[in-house]
Design a protein around this motif. Structure first.
Motif, short mmCIF file in Angstrom:
data_model
loop_
_atom_site.label_atom_id
_atom_site.label_comp_id
_atom_site.label_asym_id
_atom_site.label_seq_id
_atom_site.Cartn_x
_atom_site.Cartn_y
_atom_site.Cartn_z
N VAL A 158 10.01 6.20 7.17
CA VAL A 158 10.60 4.85 7.12
C VAL A 158 11.01 4.51 5.69
O VAL A 158 12.11 3.98 5.45
CB VAL A 158 9.60 3.81 7.66
N VAL A 159 10.14 4.82 4.72
CA VAL A 159 10.47 4.58 3.32
C VAL A 159 11.68 5.40 2.90
O VAL A 159 12.59 4.90 2.22
CB VAL A 159 9.26 4.90 2.42
N GLY A 160 11.72 6.67 3.34
CA GLY A 160 12.86 7.52 3.00
C GLY A 160 14.17 6.99 3.55
O GLY A 160 15.20 7.00 2.87
N LEU A 161 14.14 6.51 4.79
CA LEU A 161 15.35 5.94 5.39
C LEU A 161 15.79 4.69 4.63
O LEU A 161 16.99 4.47 4.41
CB LEU A 161 15.09 5.60 6.85
N ALA A 162 14.82 3.86 4.23
CA ALA A 162 15.16 2.65 3.47
C ALA A 162 15.78 3.01 2.12
O ALA A 162 16.76 2.38 1.69
CB ALA A 162 13.92 1.79 3.28
N LEU A 163 15.22 4.02 1.45
CA LEU A 163 15.77 4.44 0.16
C LEU A 163 17.18 5.00 0.33
O LEU A 163 18.08 4.70 -0.47
CB LEU A 163 14.87 5.48 -0.47
N ALA A 164 17.38 5.81 1.38
CA ALA A 164 18.71 6.37 1.62
C ALA A 164 19.72 5.28 1.91
O ALA A 164 20.85 5.29 1.39
CB ALA A 164 18.64 7.38 2.77
N ALA A 165 19.32 4.31 2.75
CA ALA A 165 20.22 3.20 3.08
C ALA A 165 20.56 2.39 1.83
O ALA A 165 21.71 1.96 1.64
CB ALA A 165 19.59 2.31 4.14
N ARG A 179 0.84 -1.20 0.00
CA ARG A 179 0.00 0.00 0.00
C ARG A 179 0.87 1.24 0.00
O ARG A 179 2.03 1.21 0.41
CB ARG A 179 -0.91 0.01 1.24
N ARG A 180 0.27 2.38 -0.39
CA ARG A 180 0.98 3.64 -0.32
C ARG A 180 1.14 4.03 1.15
O ARG A 180 0.26 3.80 1.97
CB ARG A 180 0.17 4.73 -1.03
N PRO A 181 2.28 4.64 1.52
CA PRO A 181 2.44 5.11 2.91
C PRO A 181 1.32 6.08 3.27
O PRO A 181 0.98 6.98 2.49
CB PRO A 181 3.81 5.79 2.89
N ALA A 182 0.76 5.91 4.47
CA ALA A 182 -0.42 6.70 4.86
C ALA A 182 -0.10 7.81 5.85
O ALA A 182 -0.96 8.65 6.11
CB ALA A 182 -1.47 5.76 5.47
N SER A 183 1.10 7.85 6.41
CA SER A 183 1.43 8.88 7.38
C SER A 183 2.86 9.34 7.17
O SER A 183 3.64 8.70 6.45
CB SER A 183 1.25 8.34 8.81
N TRP A 184 3.22 10.45 7.84
CA TRP A 184 4.57 10.96 7.68
C TRP A 184 5.60 9.99 8.28
O TRP A 184 6.73 9.91 7.79
CB TRP A 184 4.70 12.34 8.33
N ARG A 185 5.22 9.25 9.32
CA ARG A 185 6.13 8.26 9.89
C ARG A 185 6.44 7.15 8.86
O ARG A 185 7.59 6.71 8.74
CB ARG A 185 5.54 7.66 11.16
N GLN A 186 5.40 6.71 8.17
CA GLN A 186 5.62 5.67 7.15
C GLN A 186 6.47 6.21 6.00
O GLN A 186 7.35 5.50 5.50
CB GLN A 186 4.28 5.16 6.64
N TRP A 187 6.22 7.44 5.60
CA TRP A 187 7.05 8.05 4.56
C TRP A 187 8.50 8.20 5.04
O TRP A 187 9.45 8.04 4.26
CB TRP A 187 6.49 9.40 4.14
#
Length: 547
Positions: free
Chosen positions: A291-298, A281-289
């Motif tokens: 987490v996605v951002g940290l995963a992409l950066a890593a 699913r698409r991220p629904a909150s800023w916390r989920q976004w």
């Protein structure tokens, strides 16, 4: 009759070029007499060096597996739960290290964190240091880091692929009963993920246990796995009985792990076929976004930084600015070697071997896949475990088997593509087989009703629908052949080197120019491999892969 002859071809190929070399290793180890063989084995078991090598091989594979799971599991959760822009590109980037040749990854990490690596150079200038602050060369930490880099894609693909098929209603029901996110994971998600996690861990352990290029290039003389010791005993000391004994020990461990893996993978595959839908699913909150951002950066930092450092360092190595000197020097015979081959010759050899690997592994893989999907077929019972065995056999052991088994044929330039095909064949089958299983049988039945013969049915129904899977299989086989190093190092003729062999020769020689040439050739090979992986991701079918 014709069908039986076709299905027998993969078995015949594996018997001649896989089972026969392994039997030859047994003959070298136990050929003289049982008494003498037992004495040799007893002497080897009493040697402290044997137990030291076996212990190091086992514990470094165990630690590498644990670290890979720790890094890969959070990333698998992000890719399984969330659908975000660039998800397909990121999946492709994470797959690149899995098929990247060791002789490319080793210089890449040295270019990033070696004594003269980009990161050390920048930190020395920034902090005005006299010595490099990061000193990981020829340490176990660098070996573990590279193993994680290589194998994290296995955890993400295997665990993440299974995770994405778990309905979110299970966790939602636990949340409705008051369970916290942490408790939902440990009581609901983790037990369901256990089979896929065990399968991924076994496969990672297998690849780390048979690690060769990483240990040989980055470990130096202090570290040696069974794989490296087999190579040293066979090539450096020409102690064939000891090399054969070590090969048997390694085969025992790898076949045991492979048997466990196939049992877990079979259980997992049956479960996956019941749930083909993905629930990302698409991220629904800023916390989920976040987490996605940290995963992409890593992902960007962990995957791209060594490869980018390799390319940058190939143009900037030395005290001056950007230069093409190391690419221009690829055609120079700096060591005046009698076996010198210009890099364009190495590139040509690699391409010829890769095309020959395609010509061998692709038809055999397609035939084997058709044999495996036949209902109640006796071929499946023989082929399925047999096809997985080369995946659990080290390339060095396979190359050593060719040395002792092939006689005059071991000098043939076409033996290398045969070895490459054995390594590529399991990947071809595991890539093509899911697409073949998903083919709607009613289409064939309709064509038969209209009077189409078997060849016409295959050409008009199967071929167009399976073209994408065939392209993916071809790209996998091509990339694996380009980067194969272990078996090629043992059986390739000195006057017919491949790109990985040219890189290894340059790395093994002292001097800045040799190192620069290795970086330049590594960059060329890296780009070629990355393009193959991007092609795989471009045509990959959803849920259409099996490890």
């Amino acid at each position: 009759m014709m069908q039986a002859a076709l299905y027998a071809l993969p078995i015949l190929f594996l018997t001649i070029f896989y089972l026969y070399p392994l039997l030859a290793i047994l003959r070298v180890s136990f050929g003289a007499s049982l008494t003498e063989a037992m004495e040799q084995a007893s002497a080897a078991l009493r040697a402290p060096g044997f137990w030291r090598v076996l212990w190091f091989t086992t514990w470094q594979a165990t630690v590498s597996t644990l670290l890979t799971v720790l890094v890969g599991l959070p990333l698998a959760g992000v890719f399984a739960r969330f659908d975000f822009p660039g998800r397909g590109v990121m999946a492709a980037l994470l797959t690149v290290p899995f098929v990247m040749p060791t002789v490319v990854v080793a210089p890449a990490f040295l270019a990033l964190i070696g004594r003269n690596g980009l990161l050390n150079v920048w930190l020395q200038r920034l902090l005005h240091l006299d010595a490099p602050p990061i000193q990981l060369e020829q340490t176990i930490w660098l070996i573990l880091l590279v193993h994680v880099f290589y194998n994290v894609a296995i955890v993400i693909r295997t665990v993440g692929g299974f995770w994405s098929t778990l309905p979110p209603t299970l966790a939602e029901a636990a949340a409705a009963l008051g369970a916290s996110p942490r408790r939902r994971f440990w009581t609901v998600t983790a037990p369901l993920l256990a089979p896929s996690l065990v399968a991924a861990s076994l496969l990672v352990f297998l690849f780390c246990f048979t690690s060769f290029g990483v240990i040989l290039i980055l470990g130096g003389l202090r570290f040696a796995t069974l794989e490296v010791e087999i190579y040293r005993q066979a090539v450096s000391y020409f102690n064939l009985p000891m090399a054969a004994f070590l090969s048997i020990v390694q085969l025992f461990f790898t076949f045991t792990v492979m048997a466990l893996y196939t049992r877990v993978q079979a259980r997992l595959s049956r479960t996956l076929r019941l749930r083909r839908r993905a629930f990302a699913r698409r991220p629904a909150s800023w916390r989920q976004w976040a987490v996605v951002g940290l995963a992409l950066a890593a992902t960007f930092i962990g995957v791209l930084s060594p490869l980018v450092a390799l390319a940058v360092r190939s143009f900037t190595l030395g005290d001056g600015g950007p230069t093409l000197i190391y690419y221009q020097a690829l055609g120079e015979n700096l060591r005046q070697s009698a076996f010198f081959a210009p890099p364009i010759t190495a590139v040509r050899n690699s391409l010829v071997y890769a095309l020959a690997t395609l010509a061998i592994s692709l038809p055999l893989g397609v035939i084997a896949s058709y044999a495996l999907v036949q209902p109640r077929s006796r071929w499946a019972a023989i082929l399925d475990p047999l096809l997985l065995l080369p995946l659990g056999t080290s390339a060095v052991t396979l190359g050593f088997g060719y040395i002792v088994a092939m006689g005059p044929l071991r000098a043939s330039p076409w033996l290398a593509p045969v070895a490459h095909s054995l390594i590529a064949l399991p990947f071809v089958v595991r890539t093509f087989l899911p697409a073949l299983r998903a083919l709607d049988q009613r289409l064939r039945e309709a064509a038969s009703t209209l009077g189409a013969d078997p060849l016409r049915r295959w050409w008009t129904i199967d071929a167009p629908l399976l073209l994408r899977a065939l392209l993916i299989s071809a790209a996998f086989a091509f990339a694996i052949s380009l980067g194969e190093f272990g078996a090629t190092l043992l059986i390739a003729r000195p006057d017919r080197p491949t790109m990985p062999l040219v890189i290894y020769r340059a790395l093994s020689q002292p001097g800045l120019m040799n190192y620069g040439q290795a970086l330049a050739m590594s960059t060329i090979l890296m780009v070629s491999t990355a393009l193959s992986i991007l092609l795989i991701e471009r045509f990959r079918l959803p849920q259409g892969e099996e490890f």
